[in-house]
Design an enzyme around this catalytic site. Structure first.
Site, PDB file in Angstrom:
ATOM      1  CG  ASN A   1       7.681   3.469   3.983  1.00  0.00           C
ATOM      2  OD1 ASN A   1       7.173   4.110   4.885  1.00  0.00           O
ATOM      3  ND2 ASN A   1       7.099   3.315   2.796  1.00  0.00           N
TER       4      ASN A   1
ATOM      5  NE  ARG B   1      -1.276   2.677   2.696  1.00  0.00           N
ATOM      6  CZ  ARG B   1      -0.856   3.868   3.080  1.00  0.00           C
ATOM      7  NH1 ARG B   1      -0.900   4.897   2.249  1.00  0.00           N
ATOM      8  NH2 ARG B   1      -0.328   4.045   4.278  1.00  0.00           N
TER       9      ARG B   1
ATOM     10  CB  CYS C   1       4.394  10.786   1.582  1.00  0.00           C
ATOM     11  SG  CYS C   1       2.804  11.548   1.972  1.00  0.00           S
TER      12      CYS C   1
ATOM     13  CG  HIS D   1       5.482   4.639   9.200  1.00  0.00           C
ATOM     14  ND1 HIS D   1       4.505   3.882   8.594  1.00  0.00           N
ATOM     15  CD2 HIS D   1       6.115   5.294   8.190  1.00  0.00           C
ATOM     16  CE1 HIS D   1       4.553   4.082   7.271  1.00  0.00           C
ATOM     17  NE2 HIS D   1       5.528   4.943   7.018  1.00  0.00           N
TER      18      HIS D   1
END
Length: 303
Positions: A249, A15, A240, A207
């Site tokens: 990430n 995702r 993002c 995160h």
């Protein structure tokens, strides 16, 4: 220091990792990625999101992906739902957990979802209520907890404010996210400490993005406070679309290598995970973004 003996990772690659891709990624590839991740031992996977395809076209195949995943017992499949309409759409696919998202930065909230932090929480309240009524878990992603592309540094008090609002509407656990990867260990700890005033350790996860190469250091800093839940992305996929300058990430392979080296249990097969990272990178036409993955693949090639 309160280093945990085990860590659970949520792989957000399918995702959060793929949503930023410029070229369409076929649903079959997304489904296969989920299968490879769960085969490697991942017990939590963020599969897709139910947002308008106008804003995030990569996630337009959410129903096809969720229906195509062969679910394994003991694996939690999470999806992002930005509003009640998105939740109602997701409900058809029976996710185990939904994710709502808010920012610790007022400017980011306005630019991202065109409302204030408080207004965003008001929007999420009926979503959380509906999810709980349906027996679905709720996680809250708290973005820009240490830095914002528009406001700069974010005070821990703003993180605490957001965590309190999330708690107030019934969100069960929250992610402390360094969305643009500017965090350093002490700043990350301050954001987590502010969150721990509202949530227990079991309800807090880290995160971290690796824009400045600090994600593993920040992971260790969070673990020093006892945090044992983290999000990461296979092959370091992601970014993002609403945070200029944000890179991928932290790679799941890199985190697992770190944890295994410390004798911390993850339940993940690193070799199988590296293979999954190499596979999805090949599908996307580029080398894996995991340093550990590249090193282990080179070692295999050299015998």
């Amino acid at each position: 220091m309160n280093i945990p003996s085990r860590v659970r990772l949520v792989d957000v690659g399918p995702r959060d990792g793929l949503q930023n891709e410029k070229q369409p990624v076929p649903a079959a590839v997304k489904i296969e990625l989920v299968h490879r991740l769960q085969a490697a031992g991942l017990k939590e996977i963020e599969v897709t999101s139910y947002v308008s395809p106008k804003w995030v076209p990569q996630m337009a195949d959410n129903h096809e992906v969720m229906k195509g995943v062969q679910r394994q017992a003991g694996v939690r499949y999470a999806v992002l739902t930005p509003n009640l309409k998105g939740f109602e759409s997701a409900l058809l696919d029976k996710p185990d957990e939904i994710v709502v998202f808010g920012a610790a930065s007022e400017a980011f909230s306005q630019r991202n979802i065109n409302c204030s932090i408080a207004e965003s929480i008001e929007r999420f309240a009926p979503v959380v209520e509906a999810a709980k009524a349906a027996g679905i878990r709720v996680r809250g992603a708290m973005s820009c907890t240490v830095g914002c592309p528009y406001e700069g540094e974010i005070a821990p008090e703003r993180v605490g404010y957001l965590a309190g609002l999330m708690k107030g509407i019934g969100v069960e656990r929250v992610d402390v996210a360094d969305t643009i990867g500017v965090g350093t260990p002490r700043k990350v700890q301050a954001a987590i400490e502010a969150t721990l005033k509202h949530y227990p350790l079991d309800g807090v996860s880290g995160h971290f993005h690796d824009t400045y190469g600090q994600a593993l250091s920040n992971t260790l800093a969070a673990m020093a406070l006892g945090v044992w839940n983290f999000q990461s992305s296979v092959a370091g996929l992601g970014g993002c679309p609403y945070a200029k300058g944000a890179t991928g990430n932290v790679a799941t392979e890199d985190v697992v290598f770190l944890l295994q080296g410390m004798g911390i249990e993850t339940g993940i097969d690193l070799d199988a995970l590296v293979d999954a990272g190499a596979w999805i990178s090949e599908q996307l036409g580029r080398p894996t973004g995991s340093r550990v993955g590249r090193a282990l693949l080179a070692k295999r090639a050299n015998g």
